[in-house]
Design a protein around this motif. Sequence first.
Motif, short mmCIF file in Angstrom:
data_model
loop_
_atom_site.label_atom_id
_atom_site.label_comp_id
_atom_site.label_asym_id
_atom_site.label_seq_id
_atom_site.Cartn_x
_atom_site.Cartn_y
_atom_site.Cartn_z
N PHE A 106 47.30 38.94 41.46
CA PHE A 106 48.63 39.41 41.84
C PHE A 106 48.51 40.22 43.12
CE2 PHE A 106 46.77 42.56 39.08
CZ PHE A 106 47.07 43.77 39.69
N ASN A 107 49.65 40.45 43.76
CA ASN A 107 49.66 41.24 44.99
C ASN A 107 50.53 42.49 44.80
OD1 ASN A 107 52.37 40.47 45.37
ND2 ASN A 107 51.78 38.67 46.54
N MET A 108 50.62 43.27 45.85
CA MET A 108 51.34 44.54 45.76
C MET A 108 52.84 44.32 45.49
SD MET A 108 50.53 47.88 48.02
CE MET A 108 50.89 47.11 49.55
N ASN A 109 53.41 43.25 46.01
CA ASN A 109 54.83 42.97 45.77
C ASN A 109 55.10 42.72 44.29
OD1 ASN A 109 55.51 43.26 48.47
ND2 ASN A 109 55.26 41.08 48.90
N VAL A 110 54.21 41.99 43.62
CA VAL A 110 54.35 41.73 42.19
C VAL A 110 54.27 43.04 41.42
CG1 VAL A 110 53.27 40.62 40.19
CG2 VAL A 110 53.49 39.36 42.35
N LEU A 111 53.28 43.85 41.75
CA LEU A 111 53.12 45.15 41.08
C LEU A 111 54.35 46.02 41.30
CD1 LEU A 111 51.43 47.20 39.50
CD2 LEU A 111 50.35 47.84 41.67
N SER A 112 54.82 46.08 42.54
CA SER A 112 55.98 46.90 42.87
C SER A 112 57.21 46.45 42.10
CB SER A 112 56.24 46.83 44.37
OG SER A 112 57.37 47.59 44.70
N SER A 113 57.45 45.16 42.00
CA SER A 113 58.63 44.68 41.29
C SER A 113 58.54 44.99 39.80
CB SER A 113 58.87 43.19 41.53
OG SER A 113 57.87 42.42 40.93
N GLN A 114 57.35 44.92 39.23
CA GLN A 114 57.18 45.28 37.82
C GLN A 114 57.44 46.78 37.62
OE1 GLN A 114 56.39 43.72 34.82
NE2 GLN A 114 56.89 41.85 35.92
N LEU A 115 56.91 47.60 38.49
CA LEU A 115 57.12 49.05 38.37
C LEU A 115 58.59 49.40 38.54
CD1 LEU A 115 54.04 50.32 40.38
CD2 LEU A 115 54.33 50.34 37.90
N ASN A 116 59.27 48.72 39.44
CA ASN A 116 60.69 49.01 39.69
C ASN A 116 61.58 48.63 38.52
OD1 ASN A 116 60.26 50.16 42.19
ND2 ASN A 116 60.52 48.23 43.28
N ARG A 117 61.09 47.78 37.63
CA ARG A 117 61.84 47.44 36.43
C ARG A 117 61.99 48.65 35.52
NH1 ARG A 117 58.81 43.66 33.29
NH2 ARG A 117 60.55 43.75 31.86
N PHE A 118 61.06 49.57 35.61
CA PHE A 118 61.03 50.72 34.70
C PHE A 118 61.36 52.04 35.36
CE2 PHE A 118 57.78 47.65 33.35
CZ PHE A 118 58.40 47.21 32.18
N PHE A 119 60.94 52.22 36.60
CA PHE A 119 60.99 53.54 37.22
C PHE A 119 61.38 53.48 38.67
CE2 PHE A 119 57.45 53.49 34.18
CZ PHE A 119 57.93 54.42 33.29
N PHE A 120 61.90 54.58 39.13
CA PHE A 120 62.01 54.83 40.54
C PHE A 120 60.96 55.88 40.86
CE2 PHE A 120 65.63 52.34 41.14
CZ PHE A 120 66.49 52.52 40.05
N LYS A 121 60.35 55.79 42.02
CA LYS A 121 59.31 56.77 42.39
C LYS A 121 59.88 58.18 42.38
CE LYS A 121 58.24 54.59 46.07
NZ LYS A 121 58.13 53.43 46.80
N ASP A 122 59.03 59.13 42.01
CA ASP A 122 59.43 60.56 42.03
C ASP A 122 59.75 60.97 43.44
OD1 ASP A 122 58.09 59.97 39.62
OD2 ASP A 122 57.74 62.10 39.31
#
Length: 122
Positions: A106-122
């Motif tokens: 996977f790449n950073m875009n995949v990771l980022s989209s998964q993280l964005n499903r749950f959280f917004f950065k602090d």
Amino acid sequence: MKILVVDDMPLMRHVLINMLRKLEYCNIVEATDGLQALALLRDQHFDLVITDLHMPKMDGVDLLTNIRKDTALADIPVLMVTCEDSTDKVKQVIAAKVSGFIIKPFNMNVLSSQLNRFFFKD
């Protein structure tokens, strides 16, 4: 946001942690297997667990099952990282109430989209 990264392969942990840092997630703790992760989860607060599926001592499914049955941990989102393509194994992970999948490679875009499903950065 505090993230626990669980993988028995140091290189994979390193790659994942570097991606997380580039995405500006900096409060990251590492564990080498599910047993170590569970001990950390019971000792510290985490907002997210990113775990490999296949690990020695305690694999990702067992870790996820333990998280979901512990009332203090049950609501923590868990992302499963895997290259698994067995339908039975994927169904087992879904039945254990995984929050999401990241398929290797996977790449950073995949990771980022998964993280964005749950959280917004602090």
